[in-house]
Design a protein around this motif. Structure first.
Motif, short mmCIF file in Angstrom:
data_model
loop_
_atom_site.label_atom_id
_atom_site.label_comp_id
_atom_site.label_asym_id
_atom_site.label_seq_id
_atom_site.Cartn_x
_atom_site.Cartn_y
_atom_site.Cartn_z
N LEU A 131 46.15 44.23 13.73
CA LEU A 131 44.91 43.51 14.02
C LEU A 131 44.13 43.21 12.74
CD1 LEU A 131 42.99 42.43 16.22
CD2 LEU A 131 41.97 44.72 16.33
N VAL A 132 44.11 44.17 11.82
CA VAL A 132 43.42 43.97 10.53
C VAL A 132 44.00 42.76 9.80
CG1 VAL A 132 43.05 44.93 8.23
CG2 VAL A 132 42.73 46.38 10.25
N PHE A 133 45.33 42.66 9.76
CA PHE A 133 45.95 41.57 8.99
C PHE A 133 45.88 40.24 9.73
CE2 PHE A 133 47.56 45.28 6.78
CZ PHE A 133 47.45 44.86 5.46
N TYR A 134 45.87 40.27 11.06
CA TYR A 134 45.63 39.02 11.79
C TYR A 134 44.24 38.49 11.46
CZ TYR A 134 49.72 39.62 14.88
OH TYR A 134 50.99 39.73 15.38
N HIS A 135 43.25 39.40 11.40
CA HIS A 135 41.87 38.98 11.08
C HIS A 135 41.77 38.47 9.64
CE1 HIS A 135 39.11 39.60 14.42
NE2 HIS A 135 39.85 40.64 14.79
N ARG A 136 42.46 39.14 8.72
CA ARG A 136 42.43 38.67 7.33
C ARG A 136 42.99 37.26 7.23
NH1 ARG A 136 44.59 43.76 3.61
NH2 ARG A 136 42.99 45.26 4.22
N GLY A 137 44.09 37.04 7.94
CA GLY A 137 44.70 35.71 7.93
C GLY A 137 43.79 34.65 8.53
N ARG A 138 43.10 35.02 9.62
CA ARG A 138 42.23 34.04 10.27
C ARG A 138 41.04 33.69 9.38
NH1 ARG A 138 38.74 35.01 15.69
NH2 ARG A 138 37.64 36.32 14.20
N ARG A 139 40.50 34.72 8.65
CA ARG A 139 39.40 34.43 7.74
C ARG A 139 39.86 33.50 6.62
NH1 ARG A 139 38.38 39.97 8.13
NH2 ARG A 139 38.99 40.34 5.96
N LEU A 140 41.10 33.69 6.17
CA LEU A 140 41.63 32.86 5.09
C LEU A 140 42.01 31.47 5.59
CD1 LEU A 140 42.61 32.77 2.10
CD2 LEU A 140 44.84 33.52 2.95
N ARG A 141 42.60 31.41 6.79
CA ARG A 141 43.07 30.14 7.33
C ARG A 141 42.63 29.99 8.78
NH1 ARG A 141 47.29 27.62 5.68
NH2 ARG A 141 46.36 26.10 7.08
N PRO A 142 41.35 29.72 9.03
CA PRO A 142 40.85 29.59 10.41
C PRO A 142 41.48 28.43 11.16
CG PRO A 142 39.19 28.88 8.82
CD PRO A 142 40.28 29.51 8.03
N ASP A 143 42.12 27.51 10.44
CA ASP A 143 42.73 26.36 11.10
C ASP A 143 44.07 26.69 11.76
OD1 ASP A 143 43.38 26.67 8.24
OD2 ASP A 143 44.84 25.09 8.64
N LEU A 144 44.66 27.83 11.42
CA LEU A 144 45.94 28.22 12.01
C LEU A 144 45.71 29.04 13.28
CD1 LEU A 144 48.10 29.17 8.89
CD2 LEU A 144 48.00 27.02 10.13
N HIS A 145 46.04 28.44 14.42
CA HIS A 145 45.76 29.06 15.72
C HIS A 145 46.57 30.33 15.94
CE1 HIS A 145 44.27 29.29 19.76
NE2 HIS A 145 45.47 29.14 20.30
N LYS A 146 47.70 30.47 15.23
CA LYS A 146 48.57 31.62 15.47
C LYS A 146 47.88 32.94 15.11
CE LYS A 146 51.04 31.09 11.04
NZ LYS A 146 52.38 30.82 10.45
#
Length: 476
Positions: A100-115
């Motif tokens: 969950l931590v790394f999914y959140h890090r990725g979303r903060r970096l790339r909010p345009d990627l829905h995955k």
């Protein structure tokens, strides 16, 4: 056909292409050979590491999958595909909280990627299925309990290897621990442990089993055992007496006490930073923000001898505060925090931090619809981009903003730049995004023939990714 026919040695690109094709066909063993040979030609290529990591994961080799994902992040710690693959591997291993931590890090970096959002959703659901929620789980509904955590099932096997007297002894030892001490050591996880211990008192529930045949008692004891290990780890890293003395020193203004070693401060900072990210990842943005603000004041009071990376850490904390404020919808506050990060980075000549701050400022402006300001921030970041892939998404975001401003010709130019950068990296996903952007700009320019050709190219890219949602969107 001989195996050698699947291993062209013409170039790195050919090996990658052949490996990807084999993997899509389900021939993961042969694909792995292609990726191994490709890495011999271009050692440490982060994109190849990620494709091999995916291959390992398909083969069930989570250990090597995680190693490759982490290796790609060592090369580029903001590599979105690396963050996503590490999160996926951790999820497959049953480490849902860290996934969950790394999914959140990725979303903060790339909010345009829905995955990344999909990953957050499934990780949160898995955590709830694993340990339950005090507000949502009804203990009366015993027949409907369903736990799907692979981690929990592994812990069940471990529990079977231990005799029950030892389990009971562990429970007694846990009860002897001071609640205040445990709360200090576990932080936000203390409430989870208290909830699991409460479940142990429900004898009927403890004797029941899940649909998979796993005893609820084994799952609960496994969860408590994990939390006890975490508590013991932090107790070892910094004993409670040291924590108490540190708090007293802070209250009395004796932060520079010679007895406090830099190594102790570093451990304390590392744990606090972990908690800040974990709180934000679990949706507790307000608590994450408060904790980051408190840590910022502490770091500012320490000397550079005590905290050698003080300047970088201060900027990082401004960034964490800004991200938490953005998650809370406090746009003006988030913008101010990221601007503080930028100002601090420039004062201390920290190019990586400058790049990060400009990126975050651009995201905030884009979120509130100030596209020209977002463009200005991202265009300033272009010379700081460290890879073709970073340029690919940066050009794409700028082009998308120009499209929102109805400047289709400029949007098309940036889309072409994004496509060129994606081609340099051989990244199919960003080739897809860039091609769609170019096609949409051409539609606005009424160049329909070119737009159709680019949409058809994008459709082929979407089949390679593969992305059914992208295919449907392009067809529509």
């Amino acid at each position: 056909m001989a195996d050698d026919d699947f291993l062209p040695v013409v170039s790195f690109g050919n090996l990658m292409s052949e490996g990807t094709t084999l993997s899509r066909r389900g021939q993961h063993d042969k694909a792995l050979g292609c990726f191994n040979d490709a890495l011999k030609l271009r050692a440490g290529d982060k994109h190849c590491l990620i494709t091999r990591s995916k291959c390992f994961l398909k083969l069930g080799d989570t250990e090597n999958s995680l190693k490759d994902a982490e290796a790609s992040l060592q090369i580029d710690n903001e590599f979105s595909e690396g963050l996503y693959q590490k999160a996926e591997t951790l999820y497959a291993m049953g480490d849902f909280e860290f996934a969950l931590v790394f999914y959140h890090r990725g979303r903060r970096l790339r909010p345009d990627l829905h995955k990344f959002q999909l990953g957050i959703n499934k990780a949160e659901e898995a955590i709830i299925n694993c340990i339950g929620s005090p507000t949502s789980v009804k203990l009366e509904s015993k027949k409907e309990l369903c736990f799907v955590s692979r981690q929990a099932e592994r812990k069940k096997d471990n529990q079977k290897q231990q005799n029950k007297p030892k389990d009971q002894k562990d429970q007694k030892q846990t009860k002897k621990q001071s609640p205040k001490t445990e709360q200090e050591l576990l932080g936000q996880l203390y409430a989870d442990k208290a909830y699991l211990e409460k479940l142990l008192k429900d004898e009927d529930l403890m004797q029941s089993s899940t649909r998979q045949g796993v005893k609820v008692m084994d799952l609960v004891l496994g969860g408590i055992s994990y939390l006890n290990q975490r508590r013991d780890f932090w107790q070892q890293q910094k004993p409670m007496y040291a924590r108490v003395q540190e708090r007293k020193a802070l209250r009395l203004g004796h932060v520079r006490d010679k007895k406090q070693k830099p190594s102790d401060i570093a451990r304390s900072i590392a744990k606090n930073m972990e908690d800040i990210e974990l709180l934000l990842a679990r949706g507790s943005a307000e608590q994450s923000c408060r904790k980051a603000e408190r840590l910022l004041k502490m770091v500012q009071a320490w000397s550079e001898d005590e905290v050698p990376n003080k300047n970088e850490l201060i900027g990082n904390l401004y960034s964490c505060i800004g991200n938490a404020q953005l998650a809370m919808g406090q746009m003006e506050a988030a913008l101010h925090s990221h601007e503080m990060d930028l100002e601090w980075a420039r004062e201390n000549t920290l190019p990586d931090a400058v790049s990060r701050a400009l990126d975050n400022i651009g995201h905030v402006y884009a979120r509130i619809g100030k596209f020209q300001q977002a463009i200005n921030s991202w265009e300033e970041k272009i010379p700081l981009a460290q890879s073709s892939l970073e340029k690919a998404w940066l050009f794409h975001e700028i082009g998308r903003c120009y499209l929102e401003l109805d400047e289709a010709e400029v949007a098309q130019d940036y889309g072409q730049k994004s496509l060129e950068s994606a081609d340099e990296e051989g990244d199919v996903e960003w080739q897809l995004h860039a091609t769609v952007l170019v096609a949409q700009a051409q539609v606005k320019l009424k160049d329909y023939r070119s737009a159709i050709l680019n949409f058809e190219r994008a459709l082929e890219k979407a089949k390679l990714v593969p992305s059914e949602a992208a295919q449907n969107g392009i067809i529509a």
